[in-house]
Design a protein around this motif. Structure first.
Motif, short mmCIF file in Angstrom:
data_model
loop_
_atom_site.label_atom_id
_atom_site.label_comp_id
_atom_site.label_asym_id
_atom_site.label_seq_id
_atom_site.Cartn_x
_atom_site.Cartn_y
_atom_site.Cartn_z
N VAL A 25 0.88 -1.16 0.04
CA VAL A 25 0.07 0.03 -0.04
C VAL A 25 0.87 1.37 -0.01
O VAL A 25 1.69 1.41 1.13
N GLU A 26 0.96 2.08 -1.00
CA GLU A 26 1.57 3.28 -1.41
C GLU A 26 0.58 4.45 -1.02
O GLU A 26 -0.05 4.69 -2.06
N VAL A 27 0.58 4.83 0.15
CA VAL A 27 -0.34 6.38 0.38
C VAL A 27 0.67 7.43 -0.01
O VAL A 27 1.60 7.73 0.02
N ASP A 28 -0.18 8.47 -0.83
CA ASP A 28 0.00 9.75 -1.13
C ASP A 28 -0.83 10.64 -0.78
O ASP A 28 -1.92 10.76 -1.52
N GLY A 29 -1.03 11.03 0.75
CA GLY A 29 -2.02 12.02 0.90
C GLY A 29 -3.37 11.15 1.19
O GLY A 29 -3.42 10.38 1.80
N ASP A 30 -4.40 11.83 0.36
CA ASP A 30 -5.68 11.20 0.33
C ASP A 30 -6.11 10.12 -0.79
O ASP A 30 -7.17 9.63 -1.04
N THR A 31 -4.93 9.47 -1.39
CA THR A 31 -4.86 8.61 -2.39
C THR A 31 -3.96 7.28 -2.06
O THR A 31 -2.86 7.73 -1.43
N ALA A 32 -4.00 6.30 -2.94
CA ALA A 32 -3.04 5.39 -2.70
C ALA A 32 -3.10 4.54 -3.83
O ALA A 32 -3.95 4.36 -4.77
N PRO A 49 -11.77 12.47 2.93
CA PRO A 49 -12.12 12.44 4.41
C PRO A 49 -13.12 13.30 4.86
O PRO A 49 -14.13 12.80 5.95
N ALA A 50 -13.12 14.52 4.71
CA ALA A 50 -14.23 15.44 4.83
C ALA A 50 -15.83 14.83 4.64
O ALA A 50 -16.70 15.19 5.51
N ALA A 51 -16.05 14.23 3.56
CA ALA A 51 -17.17 13.82 3.16
C ALA A 51 -17.38 12.59 3.64
O ALA A 51 -18.46 11.92 3.29
N GLY A 52 -16.43 12.01 4.07
CA GLY A 52 -16.60 10.48 4.59
C GLY A 52 -16.97 9.64 3.51
O GLY A 52 -17.41 8.59 3.32
N SER A 53 -16.18 9.67 2.16
CA SER A 53 -16.26 9.00 0.83
C SER A 53 -15.16 8.47 0.54
O SER A 53 -14.04 9.02 0.77
N ILE A 54 -15.11 7.13 -0.07
CA ILE A 54 -14.01 6.72 -0.64
C ILE A 54 -14.24 5.87 -2.07
O ILE A 54 -15.41 5.44 -1.99
N THR A 55 -13.22 5.60 -2.80
CA THR A 55 -13.53 4.77 -4.00
C THR A 55 -12.25 4.06 -4.35
O THR A 55 -11.08 4.61 -4.10
N LEU A 75 -7.30 2.48 4.20
CA LEU A 75 -7.93 2.95 5.48
C LEU A 75 -7.11 2.54 6.71
O LEU A 75 -6.99 3.27 7.69
N MET A 76 -6.77 1.19 6.92
CA MET A 76 -5.85 0.63 7.97
C MET A 76 -4.51 1.49 7.93
O MET A 76 -3.91 1.99 9.04
N VAL A 77 -3.72 1.60 6.83
CA VAL A 77 -2.67 2.35 6.91
C VAL A 77 -2.62 3.81 7.18
O VAL A 77 -1.90 4.42 7.94
N ARG A 78 -3.68 4.57 6.68
CA ARG A 78 -4.07 5.96 7.18
C ARG A 78 -4.28 5.76 8.46
O ARG A 78 -4.46 7.13 9.10
N GLY A 79 -4.67 5.04 9.19
CA GLY A 79 -5.10 4.89 10.87
C GLY A 79 -6.53 5.20 10.77
O GLY A 79 -7.10 5.42 11.83
N VAL A 80 -7.26 5.27 9.56
CA VAL A 80 -8.60 5.56 9.78
C VAL A 80 -9.44 4.25 10.24
O VAL A 80 -10.36 4.24 10.94
N ILE A 135 -12.82 -5.52 13.22
CA ILE A 135 -12.37 -4.78 11.94
C ILE A 135 -13.57 -4.44 11.26
O ILE A 135 -13.85 -3.48 10.77
N SER A 136 -14.38 -5.45 10.80
CA SER A 136 -15.76 -5.30 10.15
C SER A 136 -16.34 -4.53 10.63
O SER A 136 -17.18 -3.73 10.03
N SER A 137 -16.66 -4.53 12.18
CA SER A 137 -17.81 -3.54 12.64
C SER A 137 -17.50 -2.01 12.58
O SER A 137 -17.86 -1.42 12.51
N ARG A 138 -16.07 -2.01 12.64
CA ARG A 138 -15.35 -0.70 12.70
C ARG A 138 -15.56 -0.17 11.49
O ARG A 138 -16.01 1.24 11.10
N LEU A 139 -15.52 -0.98 10.27
CA LEU A 139 -15.47 -0.58 8.75
C LEU A 139 -16.97 0.01 8.61
O LEU A 139 -17.43 0.86 8.13
N GLU A 140 -17.93 -0.70 9.07
CA GLU A 140 -19.46 -0.53 8.87
C GLU A 140 -19.75 0.72 9.75
O GLU A 140 -20.54 1.59 9.23
N GLU A 141 -19.22 0.96 11.03
CA GLU A 141 -19.50 2.36 11.73
C GLU A 141 -19.00 3.40 11.03
O GLU A 141 -19.45 4.61 11.39
N LEU A 142 -17.81 3.28 10.29
CA LEU A 142 -17.40 4.51 9.35
C LEU A 142 -18.68 4.78 8.49
O LEU A 142 -18.39 5.87 8.07
N ALA A 143 -19.37 3.94 8.02
CA ALA A 143 -20.57 4.39 7.12
C ALA A 143 -20.16 5.07 5.81
O ALA A 143 -20.56 6.28 5.75
#
Length: 155
Positions: A25-32, A49-55, A75-80, A135-143
């Motif tokens: 996983v190579e993270v560069d800011g809000d992209t990877a 992150p502000a919109a709570g959206s990812i693709t 999300l794991m690498v970013r600490g989210v 992890i699965s429940s945390r992921l769902e909580e992120l909605a």
């Protein structure tokens, strides 16, 4: 209103942990950029992150409507998304692509293969499953919602 992701299959959490453990996983800011287990493909992840959206442009994210392993690994690498690094360490070097091919994308068989391997190595599967469930429940909580535009998967 952006669409929410369907719950990710647990096997995608295994794969994400493996990608993190393998340093793919190579993270560069809000992209990877996330390399596949055989490094033949690279997937792109974008996060707002502000919109709570990812693709992400892996097949699961694009075609099935659940956030696939590249997005989860980001999300794991970013600490989210918190995770137990001990779980990830148990999944170093798993040849996901090879297993998917061998079992014709029957993910239940891939999961059984990986679990049998973990058990043979003396991994406490109860602790492992508890970690995956957390992890699965945390992921769902992120909605998280789906970020547009979507990118097509690599060929």
């Amino acid at each position: 209103m952006a669409a929410e992701w369907k719950p990710s299959p647990v096997i995608k959490i295994y794969e994400a942990l493996g990608a993190v453990a393998d340093g793919r996983v190579e993270v560069d800011g809000d992209t990877a950029r996330v390399a596949s287990s055989d490094t033949a493909k690279t997937y792109d992840v974008r996060h707002d992150p502000a919109a709570g959206s990812i693709t992400a442009n892996d097949n699961g994210s694009y075609w099935q409507g659940y956030l696939g392993y590249p997005g989860i690994a980001y999300l794991m690498v970013r600490g989210v998304l918190a995770y137990d690094s001990g779980l990830a360490a148990e999944l170093v070097g798993v040849p996901w692509k090879e297993l998917a091919t061998r079992y014709r994308n029957d993910w239940a068989k891939v999961e059984k293969h990986v679990r049998d391997d973990l058990a043979e190595r003396g991994v406490d599967l109860g602790r492992f499953d508890a970690g995956l469930a957390e992890i699965s429940s945390r992921l769902e909580e992120l909605a998280l919602t789906k970020l547009s535009p979507r990118l097509r998967p690599p060929k």
